[in-house]
Design a protein around this motif. Structure first.
Motif, PDB file in Angstrom:
ATOM      1  N   GLN A 157       0.812  -1.211   0.000  1.00  0.00           N
ATOM      2  CA  GLN A 157       0.000   0.000   0.000  1.00  0.00           C
ATOM      3  C   GLN A 157       0.856   1.277   0.000  1.00  0.00           C
ATOM      4  O   GLN A 157       0.371   2.347  -0.337  1.00  0.00           O
ATOM      5  N   PHE A 158       2.142   1.148   0.318  1.00  0.00           N
ATOM      6  CA  PHE A 158       3.057   2.294   0.317  1.00  0.00           C
ATOM      7  C   PHE A 158       3.902   2.382  -0.957  1.00  0.00           C
ATOM      8  O   PHE A 158       4.667   3.331  -1.127  1.00  0.00           O
ATOM      9  N   VAL A 159       3.771   1.400  -1.832  1.00  0.00           N
ATOM     10  CA  VAL A 159       4.515   1.436  -3.100  1.00  0.00           C
ATOM     11  C   VAL A 159       4.037   2.638  -3.899  1.00  0.00           C
ATOM     12  O   VAL A 159       2.834   2.885  -4.017  1.00  0.00           O
ATOM     13  N   PHE A 218      -2.095   3.737  -1.862  1.00  0.00           N
ATOM     14  CA  PHE A 218      -3.280   3.961  -1.036  1.00  0.00           C
ATOM     15  C   PHE A 218      -3.790   5.391  -1.141  1.00  0.00           C
ATOM     16  O   PHE A 218      -4.989   5.640  -0.962  1.00  0.00           O
ATOM     17  N   ILE A 219      -2.926   6.337  -1.477  1.00  0.00           N
ATOM     18  CA  ILE A 219      -3.363   7.732  -1.654  1.00  0.00           C
ATOM     19  C   ILE A 219      -4.236   7.851  -2.901  1.00  0.00           C
ATOM     20  O   ILE A 219      -5.267   8.531  -2.895  1.00  0.00           O
ATOM     21  N   HIS A 220      -3.864   7.173  -3.972  1.00  0.00           N
ATOM     22  CA  HIS A 220      -4.700   7.187  -5.178  1.00  0.00           C
ATOM     23  C   HIS A 220      -6.099   6.650  -4.854  1.00  0.00           C
ATOM     24  O   HIS A 220      -7.108   7.196  -5.301  1.00  0.00           O
ATOM     25  N   THR A 221      -6.145   5.576  -4.058  1.00  0.00           N
ATOM     26  CA  THR A 221      -7.425   4.972  -3.684  1.00  0.00           C
ATOM     27  C   THR A 221      -8.254   5.952  -2.860  1.00  0.00           C
ATOM     28  O   THR A 221      -9.442   6.149  -3.129  1.00  0.00           O
ATOM     29  N   ILE A 222      -7.647   6.582  -1.877  1.00  0.00           N
ATOM     30  CA  ILE A 222      -8.360   7.540  -1.031  1.00  0.00           C
ATOM     31  C   ILE A 222      -8.861   8.723  -1.858  1.00  0.00           C
ATOM     32  O   ILE A 222      -9.999   9.178  -1.674  1.00  0.00           O
ATOM     33  N   GLU A 223      -8.052   9.209  -2.784  1.00  0.00           N
ATOM     34  CA  GLU A 223      -8.482  10.332  -3.622  1.00  0.00           C
ATOM     35  C   GLU A 223      -9.719   9.961  -4.437  1.00  0.00           C
ATOM     36  O   GLU A 223     -10.657  10.759  -4.564  1.00  0.00           O
ATOM     37  N   ARG A 224      -9.721   8.770  -5.000  1.00  0.00           N
ATOM     38  CA  ARG A 224     -10.882   8.330  -5.799  1.00  0.00           C
ATOM     39  C   ARG A 224     -12.129   8.223  -4.928  1.00  0.00           C
ATOM     40  O   ARG A 224     -13.203   8.685  -5.300  1.00  0.00           O
ATOM     41  N   ILE A 225     -11.991   7.586  -3.784  1.00  0.00           N
ATOM     42  CA  ILE A 225     -13.156   7.377  -2.914  1.00  0.00           C
ATOM     43  C   ILE A 225     -13.656   8.704  -2.353  1.00  0.00           C
ATOM     44  O   ILE A 225     -14.865   8.942  -2.289  1.00  0.00           O
ATOM     45  N   SER A 226     -12.756   9.597  -1.975  1.00  0.00           N
ATOM     46  CA  SER A 226     -13.182  10.872  -1.396  1.00  0.00           C
ATOM     47  C   SER A 226     -13.848  11.786  -2.420  1.00  0.00           C
ATOM     48  O   SER A 226     -14.500  12.756  -2.053  1.00  0.00           O
TER      49      SER A 226
END
Length: 191
Positions: free
Chosen positions: A23-25, A33-41
């Motif tokens: 998740q930190f790659v 994980f930042i890309h995922t959070i940006e999409r969900i938010s």
């Protein structure tokens, strides 16, 4: 509809042979994980984001998140010893006024808004929903001794006894690949 998003981020990166948990790659200059959070938010219905990860990784995730500019702050919580326990802890942490709880993996950042919205709408309407794709592969139910059967994707290169396969060509004027149907398979080998 109010949505609480629980993001499971317990991966270790062992299978990736990565120096950091998966998740930190970094992808395109940011941890996955930042890309995922940006999409969900980006979904207006989302009122809360909970990131469940190993307790030892919370300080690193919190530091990365402190520089993130998104509509909703992400709450980091200690996950469990497996994905199920991590998701359960996230669900228990969700706001009581959330109508739907979205569960997503931190390392699946390619989630488009339309799909997420359709799944949320279906969950709101039906009580639960999960995205899925039609299977294009041959799927075989494989019995397991003393346990429930499992499904597996079949691979090309199926082998049959000569006495079983040869006579089938007389009944079915098709390619050999079309003869590999679940009800014709005597046994499947788990890879």
């Amino acid at each position: 509809m109010k949505v609480a998003a629980v993001i499971a981020a317990g991966g270790t990166g062992t299978r990736m042979n990565a120096p950091v948990p998966k998740q930190f790659v970094e992808i395109a200059g940011k941890p996955v994980f930042i890309h995922t959070i940006e999409r969900i938010s980006s979904l207006e219905e989302v009122i809360q984001i909970i990131l469940a990860l190993p307790e030892a990784h919370i300080p690193a995730a919190t530091a990365i998140l402190s520089g993130l500019e998104v509509r909703i702050a992400t709450e980091c919580i200690a996950g469990g010893s497996n994905r199920q326990e991590s998701v359960h802890r996230g669900v228990r942490h969700a706001h009581a006024d959330a109508d739907v709880i979205m569960v997503h993996d931190a390392v699946r950042p390619v989630c488009d808004r339309d799909t997420m919205r359709r799944v949320l709408d279906a969950a709101w309407e039906k009580g639960a929903a999960v995205p899925g794709l039609p299977a294009t592969e041959t799927i075989q139910r494989v019995p397991r001794k003393g346990r429930a059967s499992r499904l597996q994707l079949e691979q090309t290169g199926g082998h049959r006894e000569h006495g079983i396969l040869d006579p089938l060509f007389g009944f079915f004027p098709a390619s050999a690949a079309e003869l590999i149907e679940p009800d014709l398979v005597a046994a499947a080998v788990a890879l």
